[in-house]
Design a protein around this motif. Sequence first.
Motif, PDB file in Angstrom:
ATOM      1  N   VAL A 148       0.927  -1.280   0.015  1.00  0.00           N
ATOM      2  CA  VAL A 148       0.078  -0.037  -0.030  1.00  0.00           C
ATOM      3  C   VAL A 148       0.801   1.377   0.024  1.00  0.00           C
ATOM      4  O   VAL A 148       1.594   1.318   0.908  1.00  0.00           O
ATOM      5  CB  VAL A 148      -1.009  -0.134   1.226  1.00  0.00           C
ATOM      6  N   VAL A 149       0.658   2.114  -0.946  1.00  0.00           N
ATOM      7  CA  VAL A 149       1.432   3.342  -1.087  1.00  0.00           C
ATOM      8  C   VAL A 149       0.303   4.400  -0.736  1.00  0.00           C
ATOM      9  O   VAL A 149      -0.727   4.482  -1.245  1.00  0.00           O
ATOM     10  CB  VAL A 149       2.034   3.630  -2.412  1.00  0.00           C
ATOM     11  N   THR A 150       1.227   5.246   0.086  1.00  0.00           N
ATOM     12  CA  THR A 150       0.148   6.655   0.388  1.00  0.00           C
ATOM     13  C   THR A 150       1.172   7.931   0.622  1.00  0.00           C
ATOM     14  O   THR A 150       2.208   7.640   0.821  1.00  0.00           O
ATOM     15  CB  THR A 150      -0.623   6.338   1.671  1.00  0.00           C
ATOM     16  N   ASN A 151       0.460   8.933   0.866  1.00  0.00           N
ATOM     17  CA  ASN A 151       1.424  10.183   1.140  1.00  0.00           C
ATOM     18  C   ASN A 151       1.456  10.198   2.547  1.00  0.00           C
ATOM     19  O   ASN A 151       0.770   9.856   3.309  1.00  0.00           O
ATOM     20  CB  ASN A 151       0.576  11.358   0.851  1.00  0.00           C
ATOM     21  N   ILE A 152       2.760  10.715   2.847  1.00  0.00           N
ATOM     22  CA  ILE A 152       2.977  10.756   4.358  1.00  0.00           C
ATOM     23  C   ILE A 152       2.081  11.371   5.118  1.00  0.00           C
ATOM     24  O   ILE A 152       1.992  11.092   6.494  1.00  0.00           O
ATOM     25  CB  ILE A 152       4.728  11.151   4.398  1.00  0.00           C
ATOM     26  N   ASP A 153       1.497  12.476   4.692  1.00  0.00           N
ATOM     27  CA  ASP A 153       0.745  13.377   5.537  1.00  0.00           C
ATOM     28  C   ASP A 153      -0.695  12.515   5.790  1.00  0.00           C
ATOM     29  O   ASP A 153      -1.579  13.040   6.509  1.00  0.00           O
ATOM     30  CB  ASP A 153       0.416  14.439   4.879  1.00  0.00           C
ATOM     31  N   ARG A 154      -0.888  11.300   5.234  1.00  0.00           N
ATOM     32  CA  ARG A 154      -1.957  10.598   5.331  1.00  0.00           C
ATOM     33  C   ARG A 154      -1.919   9.348   6.385  1.00  0.00           C
ATOM     34  O   ARG A 154      -2.751   8.609   6.671  1.00  0.00           O
ATOM     35  CB  ARG A 154      -2.522   9.872   4.229  1.00  0.00           C
ATOM     36  N   VAL A 155      -0.531   9.251   7.130  1.00  0.00           N
ATOM     37  CA  VAL A 155      -0.407   8.321   7.946  1.00  0.00           C
ATOM     38  C   VAL A 155      -1.439   7.987   9.155  1.00  0.00           C
ATOM     39  O   VAL A 155      -1.706   6.956   9.293  1.00  0.00           O
ATOM     40  CB  VAL A 155       1.089   8.333   8.623  1.00  0.00           C
ATOM     41  N   GLU A 156      -2.075   9.018   9.629  1.00  0.00           N
ATOM     42  CA  GLU A 156      -2.923   8.915  10.592  1.00  0.00           C
ATOM     43  C   GLU A 156      -4.191   8.255  10.221  1.00  0.00           C
ATOM     44  O   GLU A 156      -4.987   7.834  11.072  1.00  0.00           O
ATOM     45  CB  GLU A 156      -3.370  10.364  11.197  1.00  0.00           C
ATOM     46  N   LYS A 157      -4.585   8.384   9.061  1.00  0.00           N
ATOM     47  CA  LYS A 157      -5.588   7.422   8.458  1.00  0.00           C
ATOM     48  C   LYS A 157      -5.529   6.082   8.383  1.00  0.00           C
ATOM     49  O   LYS A 157      -6.284   5.446   7.704  1.00  0.00           O
ATOM     50  CB  LYS A 157      -5.958   8.134   6.968  1.00  0.00           C
ATOM     51  N   PHE A 158      -4.310   5.431   8.846  1.00  0.00           N
ATOM     52  CA  PHE A 158      -4.143   4.163   8.504  1.00  0.00           C
ATOM     53  C   PHE A 158      -3.853   3.587   9.938  1.00  0.00           C
ATOM     54  O   PHE A 158      -3.279   4.095  11.047  1.00  0.00           O
ATOM     55  CB  PHE A 158      -2.814   3.913   7.868  1.00  0.00           C
TER      56      PHE A 158
END
Length: 132
Positions: free
Chosen positions: A115-125
Motif C-alpha cells: 500500500v502506497v500513500t502520502n506521508i501526510d495521510r499516515v494517521e488515516k491508517f
Amino acid sequence: MSVQYREFITKKAVRARPVGITSRVRLSSALKPFQVDIVRWALAQGRAAIFAGTGLGKSLMQLSWADAMSEHTGKPTLILTPLAVSHQTVREAKKFDVRSVAYAADQSQANTSIVVTNIDRVEKFDMDKFGA
C-alpha cells in the motif's frame, strides 16, 4: 592513532544487531546484482535505510523489500512517500511487474500487499494491520 586508542574506540562503537529476515526470499528478477545485495542487507537488518543516489533504482529496491516483507509477515506493507512520489511508486511497480501495489488514501482503500500513500495521510491508517 595508537593501538590502545583504536581498541578503545572500537569497543565504544554502537552497532545495531540484525533483527530482520535472514532466510532467502524471492526478489524481483529486475534487480541488478548490487541491488539484490542492498535489498538482502536491508531485509537482514530489519531496520535500515537505503541511501542510494539518483538513478540507482531506489524505487525498485524499496518495492522489492516491501514485497519480501509482505510475503514474510503475511501482512501488507505500507510505503509512505511525499505527495509527488506516491503515484510514481505505483507506476514503477507496474513497470517492474511488482504485483499487488496500489495507492490508498486511507485504511478502507488498503486492499493490496503493498500500500502506497502520502506521508501526510499516515494517521488515516491502522499500523496494526501492516507487517512493515
